[in-house]
Motif scaffolding. Sequence first.
Motif, PDB file in Angstrom:
ATOM      1  N   VAL A 284      21.114  41.902  -1.180  1.00 28.20           N
ATOM      2  CA  VAL A 284      20.488  43.061  -1.826  1.00 28.20           C
ATOM      3  C   VAL A 284      21.180  44.385  -1.537  1.00 28.20           C
ATOM      4  CG1 VAL A 284      18.221  41.966  -1.933  1.00 28.20           C
ATOM      5  CG2 VAL A 284      18.849  43.325   0.080  1.00 28.20           C
ATOM      6  N   SER A 285      22.213  44.402  -0.702  1.00 31.20           N
ATOM      7  CA  SER A 285      22.808  45.688  -0.308  1.00 31.20           C
ATOM      8  C   SER A 285      23.313  46.471  -1.513  1.00 31.20           C
ATOM      9  CB  SER A 285      23.937  45.471   0.702  1.00 31.20           C
ATOM     10  OG  SER A 285      24.959  44.662   0.144  1.00 31.20           O
ATOM     11  N   SER A 286      23.930  45.804  -2.476  1.00 34.35           N
ATOM     12  CA  SER A 286      24.455  46.517  -3.648  1.00 34.35           C
ATOM     13  C   SER A 286      23.344  47.101  -4.506  1.00 34.35           C
ATOM     14  CB  SER A 286      25.320  45.576  -4.502  1.00 34.35           C
ATOM     15  OG  SER A 286      26.522  45.255  -3.837  1.00 34.35           O
ATOM     16  N   TYR A 287      22.184  46.464  -4.508  1.00 28.89           N
ATOM     17  CA  TYR A 287      21.048  46.983  -5.270  1.00 28.89           C
ATOM     18  C   TYR A 287      20.541  48.285  -4.652  1.00 28.89           C
ATOM     19  CZ  TYR A 287      20.987  42.507  -7.706  1.00 28.89           C
ATOM     20  OH  TYR A 287      21.331  41.426  -8.469  1.00 28.89           O
ATOM     21  N   PHE A 288      20.470  48.311  -3.321  1.00 35.68           N
ATOM     22  CA  PHE A 288      20.061  49.537  -2.643  1.00 35.68           C
ATOM     23  C   PHE A 288      21.090  50.643  -2.871  1.00 35.68           C
ATOM     24  CE2 PHE A 288      17.306  46.587  -0.454  1.00 35.68           C
ATOM     25  CZ  PHE A 288      16.182  47.345  -0.157  1.00 35.68           C
ATOM     26  N   GLN A 289      22.371  50.302  -2.763  1.00 37.46           N
ATOM     27  CA  GLN A 289      23.425  51.299  -2.963  1.00 37.46           C
ATOM     28  C   GLN A 289      23.413  51.852  -4.383  1.00 37.46           C
ATOM     29  OE1 GLN A 289      26.847  48.967  -1.984  1.00 37.46           O
ATOM     30  NE2 GLN A 289      26.622  49.262   0.242  1.00 37.46           N
ATOM     31  N   ALA A 290      23.113  51.001  -5.353  1.00 34.98           N
ATOM     32  CA  ALA A 290      23.164  51.410  -6.760  1.00 34.98           C
ATOM     33  C   ALA A 290      22.203  52.550  -7.062  1.00 34.98           C
ATOM     34  CB  ALA A 290      22.849  50.216  -7.664  1.00 34.98           C
ATOM     35  N   VAL A 291      21.027  52.543  -6.424  1.00 41.21           N
ATOM     36  CA  VAL A 291      20.023  53.566  -6.741  1.00 41.21           C
ATOM     37  C   VAL A 291      19.935  54.664  -5.678  1.00 41.21           C
ATOM     38  CG1 VAL A 291      18.636  52.045  -8.181  1.00 41.21           C
ATOM     39  CG2 VAL A 291      18.183  52.155  -5.718  1.00 41.21           C
ATOM     40  N   ALA A 292      20.775  54.595  -4.639  1.00 35.04           N
ATOM     41  CA  ALA A 292      20.735  55.598  -3.561  1.00 35.04           C
ATOM     42  C   ALA A 292      21.484  56.855  -3.996  1.00 35.04           C
ATOM     43  CB  ALA A 292      21.337  55.028  -2.283  1.00 35.04           C
ATOM     44  N   ILE A 293      20.936  57.549  -4.982  1.00 35.38           N
ATOM     45  CA  ILE A 293      21.639  58.693  -5.565  1.00 35.38           C
ATOM     46  C   ILE A 293      21.645  59.902  -4.642  1.00 35.38           C
ATOM     47  CG2 ILE A 293      21.197  57.961  -7.947  1.00 35.38           C
ATOM     48  CD1 ILE A 293      18.956  60.121  -7.998  1.00 35.38           C
ATOM     49  N   ASN A 294      20.871  59.842  -3.554  1.00 38.09           N
ATOM     50  CA  ASN A 294      20.859  60.946  -2.582  1.00 38.09           C
ATOM     51  C   ASN A 294      21.658  60.605  -1.323  1.00 38.09           C
ATOM     52  OD1 ASN A 294      19.142  59.029  -1.600  1.00 38.09           O
ATOM     53  ND2 ASN A 294      17.385  60.387  -1.306  1.00 38.09           N
ATOM     54  N   ASP A 295      22.527  59.609  -1.422  1.00 35.82           N
ATOM     55  CA  ASP A 295      23.337  59.159  -0.296  1.00 35.82           C
ATOM     56  C   ASP A 295      24.795  59.053  -0.747  1.00 35.82           C
ATOM     57  OD1 ASP A 295      24.701  57.652   1.673  1.00 35.82           O
ATOM     58  OD2 ASP A 295      22.856  56.680   2.319  1.00 35.82           O
TER      59      ASP A 295
END
Length: 452
Positions: A284-295
Amino acid sequence: MIGFDYGTSNCAVGIMTDGQPRAITLGDHGTYMASSLYAPDRDVIVNWLHKNINEPFRTEFKNKRGFLLSKGQEALEDLRYDGIPEHLSFGRFALERYLDDPSEGYYIKSPKSFLGTNGLLPAQIGFFEHIVAAMMAHVKNHVEADLGRSVDQVVIGRPINFQGRNAEQSNKQAIDVLTNAAKHVGYKDIEFQYEPVAAGFEYEATLTQETRVLVVDIGGGTTDCSMLLMGPEYVSKVERQDSLLGHSGKRIGGNDFDIQLALKGIMPNLGMTSELDSGKPMPVSSYFQAVAINDVNAQSDFYSAENGRFLQQLKRDAKSPELVERLLKTYREKLSYQLVNSAEQGKIQLTDHQQLAVDLSYLDQGLQQDISRELMAEANQHQLNHIVELMHEAVEQAGCQPEVIFVTGGTAKSPVINGHLKQQFGDIPVVIGDHFGSVAAGLTRWAGNIFR
């Protein structure tokens, strides 16, 4: 002299008129400008900024940024050759240009969220300084057009903490960026005020007696709480330290609620809860990264070439490759902001609806996803609990209980959020303020006090 709410979600400016704060109209944006910027190429931001600041700042800026201006000039020539408009867009107009073709250009929403990020290189800090300065210059030009005169004194709002980790260093970095940006665009006298304290100043104007107030400001990027002693006898005072009883703040805000709703409600459509052919759960790491627009770092990792190769392999290994193809499409077409924007618009509509369908047809024709207030509450239980902890922390610092709780900030408009807060403090009355305007109005009142 003005109060400037350079917010994570929106920018607003006020000026004192006949003893009351007045919101300044920012051209076609109205009184609120969404905190977004679009550039056809990220290298041309510095060139736009150079053109839109006045002397003597323009000459000084050119002397310090000569190399970057040359690099941007090359990018401008390429844009002209290809017939691509070279101007920058701000607010909702920035979002419109991004949504028109997400794979092209450079779009950033809520740059304030990045200013305190740990581990930024000097070049990255300088880049964010240019972004903030460009937005400030755009706003300042509208302010001066509205007023018919130049403005060089400003009070800018700031959260208690820009980041949770290394707070002191993070806060200094962010304040330095905001101060340098403000200087670039011609502000001479620059002061900062905590955003919840500013919101409290606006509420204070309605009080008829001394009152202990817990201000809860749930903004786009942070939640900040201040316990304040307020009342008519304090309104005109410049020294307020004795009446500022306690503060707490953390990077939990509207963006986080949007991201969590996107993860829980939207990302299953991209395969997040599916399995691999082996029967193992989907990484799931890529899913979290995909929407982490504030990171910054998470977004860099998601859009790296290495992650592109990983996603291709993930699709080959997936039990439902058609779902992972939507994640690959997000990668190829840079749809992160569009995904989170879908969640944000859904969150906003849940203010008036218990349930609704979110349009995801940009991922697949006819694709929709039902979301509800219950889903939003479930997705954000962690965030809601953290906000309550911050409220208790400010009260504990103050050493006394509030007589009233004043809640403000755009995110607090959600029934899911304000309903949760009202359950926490028993019979203490909760007042819901102007969701977007309280901070700007309070900053304006403070500007009127300290610059008079």
